[in-house]
Scaffold this active site. Sequence first.
Site, PDB file in Angstrom:
ATOM      1  N   ARG A 292      -3.529  47.695  -9.644  1.00 43.31           N
ATOM      2  CA  ARG A 292      -3.684  46.436  -8.926  1.00 43.31           C
ATOM      3  C   ARG A 292      -3.296  45.231  -9.783  1.00 43.31           C
ATOM      4  O   ARG A 292      -2.612  44.318  -9.317  1.00 43.31           O
ATOM      5  CB  ARG A 292      -5.134  46.296  -8.461  1.00 43.31           C
ATOM      6  CG  ARG A 292      -5.395  45.108  -7.547  1.00 43.31           C
ATOM      7  CD  ARG A 292      -6.884  44.939  -7.298  1.00 43.31           C
ATOM      8  NE  ARG A 292      -7.511  46.139  -6.791  1.00 43.31           N
ATOM      9  CZ  ARG A 292      -7.666  46.435  -5.506  1.00 43.31           C
ATOM     10  NH1 ARG A 292      -7.242  45.599  -4.584  1.00 43.31           N
ATOM     11  NH2 ARG A 292      -8.268  47.561  -5.141  1.00 43.31           N
ATOM     12  N   ARG A 328      -5.228  45.326   4.360  1.00 42.81           N
ATOM     13  CA  ARG A 328      -6.399  45.088   3.515  1.00 42.81           C
ATOM     14  C   ARG A 328      -7.463  44.197   4.180  1.00 42.81           C
ATOM     15  O   ARG A 328      -8.658  44.507   4.099  1.00 42.81           O
ATOM     16  CB  ARG A 328      -5.993  44.499   2.164  1.00 42.81           C
ATOM     17  CG  ARG A 328      -5.168  45.455   1.294  1.00 42.81           C
ATOM     18  CD  ARG A 328      -4.973  44.910  -0.118  1.00 42.81           C
ATOM     19  NE  ARG A 328      -6.245  44.913  -0.825  1.00 42.81           N
ATOM     20  CZ  ARG A 328      -6.976  43.839  -1.061  1.00 42.81           C
ATOM     21  NH1 ARG A 328      -6.577  42.645  -0.627  1.00 42.81           N
ATOM     22  NH2 ARG A 328      -8.103  43.934  -1.728  1.00 42.81           N
ATOM     23  N   CYS A 360      -2.132  44.455  19.130  1.00 50.64           N
ATOM     24  CA  CYS A 360      -3.104  44.378  20.226  1.00 50.64           C
ATOM     25  C   CYS A 360      -4.463  44.932  19.825  1.00 50.64           C
ATOM     26  O   CYS A 360      -4.960  45.918  20.404  1.00 50.64           O
ATOM     27  CB  CYS A 360      -2.558  45.100  21.457  1.00 50.64           C
ATOM     28  SG  CYS A 360      -1.128  44.281  22.165  1.00 50.64           S
ATOM     29  N   GLU A 361      -5.060  44.346  18.823  1.00 49.52           N
ATOM     30  CA  GLU A 361      -6.413  44.656  18.379  1.00 49.52           C
ATOM     31  C   GLU A 361      -7.036  43.385  17.807  1.00 49.52           C
ATOM     32  O   GLU A 361      -6.374  42.640  17.081  1.00 49.52           O
ATOM     33  CB  GLU A 361      -6.423  45.740  17.297  1.00 49.52           C
ATOM     34  CG  GLU A 361      -6.013  47.112  17.788  1.00 49.52           C
ATOM     35  CD  GLU A 361      -6.444  48.202  16.824  1.00 49.52           C
ATOM     36  OE1 GLU A 361      -7.399  47.988  16.054  1.00 49.52           O
ATOM     37  OE2 GLU A 361      -5.820  49.279  16.860  1.00 49.52           O
TER      38      GLU A 361
END
Length: 435
Positions: A292, A328, A360-361
């Site tokens: 990361r 994320r 579409c959420e």
Amino acid sequence: MLYGRLDYQRKVRALDHFLYRDGILHAEDVPLSEIAASVGTPAYVYSTATLERHFRLFDEALEGMPHLVCYAMKAASNQAILKTLAALGAGMDVVSGGEYARAKAAGVPGDKIVFAGVGKTEAEIAQALAGGLRQFNVESESELQAISRVASEMGVTAPVTIRVNPDVDAKTHAKIATGKSENKFGVPIARARGVYAEAAALPGIEVIGIDVHIGSQLTDLAPFEAAYLKVAELTETLRADGHKIERLDLGGGLGIPYERSNTAPPLPTEYGALIKRTVGHLGCEIEIEPGRLIAGNAGILLSRVVYVKEGEGRRFLILDAAMNDLIRPAMYDAWHDIVPVIEPEPGQERASYDVVGPVCESGDTFARAREMPQLREGDLVAFRSAGAYGAVMASEYNSRPLVPEVLVKDDHHAVIRARPSFDEMISRDSIPEWL
């Protein structure tokens, strides 16, 4: 406290090669608006200078002791990124046969590849033994037996470290904590002596060290210290039992400042000093596996505003990037700073937006009530610190083409993964003969 935080921010920004120049956010010497015009949006953009600088920070932090920095390629595994880091001498930490193949394809020699992961199949074990590897980080007695069986059948010896679970709370998000007793990773440290004894008795196995990894996005050195002190004690115990402990794989997990206004994770130099203080006296070769912190601040997600929508008591900023491009926030409630590509004028009026994508959420939401400079349809924005676990976790959900990737070096940029066309996406499907 404020001075310390601002001083940290200066250090962080000095390592980030995404800066405003002449009113436009640049990646090194390339305006992001130029990349948007040639590649389209959404798109991931990486800075070579930032990748290289962050790797060197870790390498320099361990100067004076034998070590290898193995990039955790699950953070970002494009061939161009791997080749950039391999050219600096990086090893690779892989967690699947696919990642192993990617590392080899990027020219990484087998003796610099560490194979981790809790579910290695016998096919993956054979793949790594045939192609060469530095070691397996073994997660269980069952895996140890499988490696012994495959290595014996192939007539080779498999170098292994055994991952111990130190039952240390990393104080990070529950979904990325790996060092507590309830996590699926590693062998409980209380059982370590028995597992090492079993390993020493198995054919085809050479025990060379100890592995530990307690989680990701740690912003405090205290959990590392607690884990490494336990590893130091175990090293002495295992040596007294007659085991050859020459290598300590200390994992990765050092966090980055996603929300730059109020986070200040430790610097790699401080992390390196901790390693020297806790295990430096053991005379072991040290491996660390940062992912990361090498890739995170080295990449941004470039997107464009499609609509500004007035809702009931809130304003929505609808982007062309979605949760399939950057998952994320939906998965971890993660924060990413979202900034306009055109630098705001001093004192420019700000507005509160729910920043969302077109999927579409309702989960396709990047930020709620985010205070930002006022934006209009067509404006470009950049999600900062999106280089790690962005493109590698992207999908084609809602039949949205997989987001492309772009690498910048100085004043050049190149597409390192192209956006597929609709025809290319559809052509991957096969129609049964009865249809």
